[in-house]
Design a protein around this motif. Structure first.
Motif, short mmCIF file in Angstrom:
data_model
loop_
_atom_site.label_atom_id
_atom_site.label_comp_id
_atom_site.label_asym_id
_atom_site.label_seq_id
_atom_site.Cartn_x
_atom_site.Cartn_y
_atom_site.Cartn_z
N ALA A 102 67.24 1.00 25.79
CA ALA A 102 66.84 -0.17 26.27
C ALA A 102 68.09 -1.15 26.44
N GLY A 103 67.80 -1.49 27.82
CA GLY A 103 68.88 -2.57 28.26
C GLY A 103 68.19 -3.49 29.34
N ASN A 104 69.27 -4.21 29.76
CA ASN A 104 68.77 -5.29 30.77
C ASN A 104 69.01 -4.83 32.14
N GLN A 105 67.87 -4.12 32.61
CA GLN A 105 67.93 -3.60 33.71
C GLN A 105 66.34 -3.79 34.53
N SER A 106 66.44 -3.49 35.93
CA SER A 106 65.11 -3.76 36.34
C SER A 106 64.07 -2.74 36.16
N ALA A 107 62.81 -2.79 36.27
CA ALA A 107 62.14 -1.75 36.17
C ALA A 107 62.29 -0.54 36.90
N ARG A 108 62.79 -0.61 38.31
CA ARG A 108 63.22 0.56 39.05
C ARG A 108 64.20 1.37 38.47
N VAL A 109 65.05 0.66 37.67
CA VAL A 109 66.21 1.51 37.04
C VAL A 109 65.40 2.27 35.72
N GLY A 110 64.57 1.72 35.10
CA GLY A 110 63.65 2.56 34.03
C GLY A 110 63.06 3.61 34.78
N THR A 111 62.43 3.57 35.86
CA THR A 111 62.03 4.61 36.52
C THR A 111 62.91 5.94 36.83
N LEU A 112 64.16 5.31 37.42
CA LEU A 112 65.20 6.20 37.79
C LEU A 112 65.79 6.91 36.48
N LEU A 113 65.93 6.14 35.56
CA LEU A 113 66.37 6.91 34.03
C LEU A 113 65.24 8.08 33.64
N ARG A 114 63.91 7.60 33.85
CA ARG A 114 63.22 8.80 33.50
C ARG A 114 63.14 9.71 34.43
N GLY A 115 63.62 9.66 35.37
CA GLY A 115 63.64 10.81 36.32
C GLY A 115 64.74 11.86 36.13
N LEU A 116 65.83 11.09 35.28
CA LEU A 116 66.60 12.18 34.94
C LEU A 116 66.67 13.09 33.77
N ASP A 117 65.30 13.06 33.19
CA ASP A 117 64.80 13.68 32.06
C ASP A 117 65.98 13.79 30.90
#
Length: 213
Positions: A103-118
């Motif tokens: 959990a950090g100060n990032q955009s929603a897009r970064v959240g999506t990108l992080l989930r894509g890293l599995d």
């Protein structure tokens, strides 16, 4: 006993190099110039976006962000952006049965990108998704909710004292200051950080040993 570990994103699990390099390229200035300005404004206690305003006074950062997205030059996060100790540490924490949250100060897009890293974690959340950012107390209220543990049984790990260590401590969480990235090194030996951090670490691979104590 630590039941949940919550990890910051920038300079905790991922390098910020690509993020600031992309902004420098977009604004057509040397990358080193922007990096130096970011370091200077943060050391003075300002938000890092102030560096962009020094380059272009009056810049609408949100508008420029959308323009970058429209031009196909939006945020990117890949496996190579992760620090080398991230996956080994996460896998060991999972083996130990610890709940892990990012959990950090990032955009929603970064959240999506992080989930894509599995990544082997239980929850990934960003300030852009929550609508509240560090160091606001409401951010850490959300952290406690997703941690599914009492604050005293939750460890927040981050590099930035004002955004991570101090507000997490104020919320009743345990804290670990990570000596990594510009802010981690800058404030590594600060007396207030030493007093506020339950632990000070140089690698995420130290976390399994900490919770074992």
């Amino acid at each position: 006993m630590i039941e949940t570990i919550v990890l910051d994103v920038g300079e905790t699990i991922a390098r910020d190099d690509r993020y600031w390099a992309a902004w420098a390229d977009w604004l057509k200035i040397p990358r080193h110039t922007l990096s130096a300005l970011v370091g200077a404004v943060v050391a003075q206690g300002h938000d890092n976006a102030e560096a962009l305003r020094l380059i272009h006074p009056g810049i609408d950062v949100a508008c420029e962000y959308r323009a970058r997205e429209a031009a196909g030059l939006g945020e990117c996060l890949e496996e190579s952006d992760l620090y080398e100790d991230v996956r080994p540490a996460l896998l060991e924490l999972r083996r130990l049965g610890v709940r892990v949250v990012i959990a950090g100060n990032q955009s929603a897009r970064v959240g999506t990108l992080l989930r894509g890293l599995d990544l082997p974690v239980d929850v990934i959340a960003t300030s852009g998704e929550w609508g509240v950012a560090k160091p606001q107390p409401e951010f850490f209220q959300r952290v406690v909710e997703v941690a599914q543990a009492t604050p005293s049984a939750t460890l927040y790990v981050g590099d930035h004292p004002a955004n991570d260590i101090f507000p997490a401590k104020a919320a009743g969480l345990r804290t670990a200051h990570l000596r990594r990235g510009p802010w981690g090194y800058l404030w590594a030996d600060d007396a207030d950080v030493k007093a506020a951090a339950d632990w000070r670490i140089g690698s995420l691979t130290q976390l399994p040993t900490l919770i074992g104590r």
